[in-house]
Design a protein around this motif. Structure first.
Motif, PDB file in Angstrom:
ATOM      1  N   CYS A  53       0.829  -1.210   0.000  1.00 19.65           N
ATOM      2  CA  CYS A  53       0.000   0.000   0.000  1.00 19.65           C
ATOM      3  C   CYS A  53       0.863   1.260   0.000  1.00 19.65           C
ATOM      4  O   CYS A  53       0.655   2.173  -0.805  1.00 19.65           O
ATOM      5  CB  CYS A  53      -0.935  -0.032   1.205  1.00 19.65           C
ATOM      6  SG  CYS A  53      -1.867   1.490   1.502  1.00 19.65           S
ATOM      7  N   CYS A 105      -1.730   2.112  -3.010  1.00 19.55           N
ATOM      8  CA  CYS A 105      -2.823   2.939  -2.487  1.00 19.55           C
ATOM      9  C   CYS A 105      -2.811   4.345  -3.069  1.00 19.55           C
ATOM     10  O   CYS A 105      -3.752   5.117  -2.848  1.00 19.55           O
ATOM     11  CB  CYS A 105      -2.743   3.021  -0.958  1.00 19.55           C
ATOM     12  SG  CYS A 105      -3.231   1.492  -0.125  1.00 19.55           S
ATOM     13  N   ARG A 141      -7.011   5.159  -2.311  1.00 18.98           N
ATOM     14  CA  ARG A 141      -7.359   3.876  -1.700  1.00 18.98           C
ATOM     15  C   ARG A 141      -6.896   3.842  -0.248  1.00 18.98           C
ATOM     16  O   ARG A 141      -5.774   4.247   0.063  1.00 18.98           O
ATOM     17  CB  ARG A 141      -6.733   2.728  -2.500  1.00 18.98           C
ATOM     18  CG  ARG A 141      -7.426   2.528  -3.849  1.00 18.98           C
ATOM     19  CD  ARG A 141      -6.678   1.575  -4.743  1.00 18.98           C
ATOM     20  NE  ARG A 141      -5.460   2.168  -5.289  1.00 18.98           N
ATOM     21  CZ  ARG A 141      -5.421   3.011  -6.315  1.00 18.98           C
ATOM     22  NH1 ARG A 141      -6.548   3.375  -6.914  1.00 18.98           N
ATOM     23  NH2 ARG A 141      -4.288   3.506  -6.757  1.00 18.98           N
TER      24      ARG A 141
END
Length: 581
Positions: free
Chosen positions: A219, A228, A245
């Motif tokens: 992420c 992300c 995200r």
């Protein structure tokens, strides 16, 4: 306790709307009465007979106008109440707009040009450098504790137990993490937050992942380049400014919540098992550390709102659809909606930190009310974040979004309900903290204490001119980038604050304020409600030259030589009110 259930508070404090209700109830009945009564005790304008505990809260990359005062759409009820019960500074400038140099300047108690570390990626010289503010507090009898990021071992790292250089820096106890850009730049954990993630079960059955560390690393990525986040046009080489995200790990394991939890555990250890209040989950953690020292210093280094701007689910819900302050003088091809989304992420991180600060204060008051009543709270940051202003993201530039930060100080003996517009230096917090602790700066420190001003003993701040600087180079050839500048800022009258910026190798572009050049440049910026609003140098021949030359004389000699010719010679009578005398 008449403050209600601690656990109910913990469930609430990551939700901004719920926090507003809790903070109103808690602080009206607690913070107002306790801090007011402490400040009005028998020694109203001096440090109390029992040396105060000191809570030093330092989020990373938090700009001055996102503290809820200049932009009311940013909701920080905890900081607002601390400001009401203490002193708030509107023009606080860091020694350098870069992580490690700024933090070292505070630790060493000096300005940038006197600092032993002037770039990132360098360790504090624990063997040869000046004694730190932490070590001096230790020598004065304080227990010194650190939770979160310090960035003082930037080259060596901190290790999975956080111990690298910790004792040498002057900490008795610590739980440390690194920079959000750096924590996931390897395939294995190398600091204490990552070490915790490596022991956690996976949030789902994703194939190929060995632990929650792997999921979070994917992420975040190195330098904000994880899955992300998405890139958008910018001149900086680092990412993480647009992260649509959310983090895949549970909210309670976000790096900032983890930092606050570690601060609680350090205090529990300091107080000892017998002092732990009812209903707290970590009583066993207090059994192994009960020093004889009574007064304590705790530095809480929240890694946010530094990028990547990755939110957890609660933050995402709290910021959805909200308007935050727009970028000033936006440049380039970045879509304004993307800029707003990036600013929502930044705002959600800042608001979450305010909630976590409220949680920590609630914990201290519930567990040791006497410590809470006799506690000085300092909230500030190491540098700001441009957020698209004048075409920039990140820091490292001399403009206000990068160099100017919030500063609120509250506690016993400190003047209340004050808003101070005089420029002050964050590096001067070192001498301030040492005077609060009843001791003196080290022989190599040039930090000047704000305490006489905070206590109402003088009307003058310790510096009439505040300095900041940076000199670093990245890349080679056509990709080479240079940040080489010094600034000096001064209030000239009730309505005018001026900031001289001197760049021997050309200033970073500032949109309509200043165009980039590789030749020496200087600008005299008028600082208004929105920061840098106008370059007044040379608008009319001779305008601002006298003030610019006065501020230039405060800079190192090499910078004076490079910028004196650019500034020119003063002329008199060219415009009413100039020169400002």
């Amino acid at each position: 306790s008449h403050f209600g259930s601690y656990f109910a508070f913990r469930k609430c404090t990551t939700d901004v709307a719920c926090l507003n209700k809790i903070m109103g109830w808690f602080l009206v009945t607690t913070l107002v009465s306790i801090i007011c009564s402490a400040a009005a005790a028998d020694v109203p304008h001096t440090v109390r007979e029992h040396r105060p505990n000191i809570l030093f809260v330092q989020p990373d990359q938090w700009r001055w106008d996102w503290a809820g005062f200049d932009a009311p759409s940013v909701r920080l009820p905890m900081l607002a109440r601390l400001s009401t019960e203490g002193t708030r500074f509107t023009h606080a400038y860091v020694a350098s707009a870069f992580c490690t140099p700024s933090r070292v300047a505070f630790a060493a108690g000096c300005m940038y040009d006197e600092s032993p570390v002037q770039d990132n990626g360098i360790d504090y010289p624990v063997d040869s450098g000046p004694e730190t503010v932490y070590a001096l507090l230790q020598a004065a009898g304080y227990t010194t504790m650190l939770a979160g990021k310090d960035h003082l071992s930037a080259k060596s790292g901190i290790g999975v137990d956080g111990s690298i250089h910790a004792k040498e820096l002057g900490f008795d106890a610590w739980v440390r993490t690194g920079d959000k850009y750096e924590n996931f730049n390897q395939t294995f954990p190398h600091e204490q937050y990552g070490a915790l993630l490596a022991t956690m079960p996976l949030p789902d059955n994703r194939s190929g992942a060995r632990s929650a560390y792997d999921i979070q690393a994917a992420c975040y990525g190195p330098l904000g380049g994880g899955n992300c986040c998405e890139e958008f046009p910018r001149e900086e080489t680092q990412g993480g400014f647009f992260c649509p995200r959310t983090s895949p790990v549970d909210d309670i394991y976000s790096i900032d919540q983890w930092t606050e939890q570690q601060a609680e555990k350090l205090l529990l250890k300091h107080w000892g098992n017998s002092e732990v209040g009812e209903g707290l989950k970590d009583r066993k953690a207090a059994a192994d550390f009960n020093p004889k020292k009574d007064a304590w210093f705790l530095q809480v280094g929240f890694p946010s709102p530094h990028p990547p701007f990755i939110m957890d689910r609660l933050m995402n819900a709290s910021s959805a659809g909200r308007d935050y302050p727009p970028a000033k003088d936006l440049q380039g091809s970045v879509d304004p909606e993307t800029v707003l989304a990036s600013r929502r992420e930044y705002g959600a991180l800042v608001e979450s930190l305010d909630a976590l600060l409220g949680r920590l204060l609630r914990f201290i008051n519930d567990t040791r009310p006497a410590d809470f009543a006799n506690m000085v709270i300092i909230v500030t940051s190491d540098h700001g974040e441009m957020l698209g202003d004048h075409g920039h993201y990140g820091k490292m530039v001399p403009w206000d979004g990068s160099t100017r930060v919030p500063l609120v100080i509250s506690g016993p003996g400190i003047e209340q309900h004050r808003v101070i517009d005089e420029p002050v230096a964050i590096a001067d917090l070192a001498a301030t903290i040492l005077e609060i602790a009843g001791t003196s700066p080290g022989p190599q420190m040039t930090s000047r204490s704000l305490w006489p001003f905070l206590a109402g003993l003088t009307s003058a701040t310790p510096r009439s001119v505040v300095l900041s600087g940076l000199n670093v180079t990245r890349g080679k050839g056509s990709s080479k980038q240079v940040w080489d500048w010094r600034l000096a800022v001064k209030r000239y009258n009730a309505s005018t604050v001026l900031k001289l910026v001197c760049c021997p190798r050309g200033c970073p572009a500032a949109g309509s304020l200043l165009r980039h050049s590789t030749a020496p440049q200087a600008a005299l910026l008028k600082i208004g409600a929105e920061g840098d609003i106008e370059n007044v140098l040379g608008e009319t021949p001779g305008q601002g030259v006298a003030e610019a030359r006065e501020l230039l004389a405060e800079l190192p000699a090499a910078y004076q030589g490079q910028c004196r010719g650019v500034i020119g010679n003063p002329a008199s009578g060219v415009l009413e009110g100039w020169p400002l005398r």
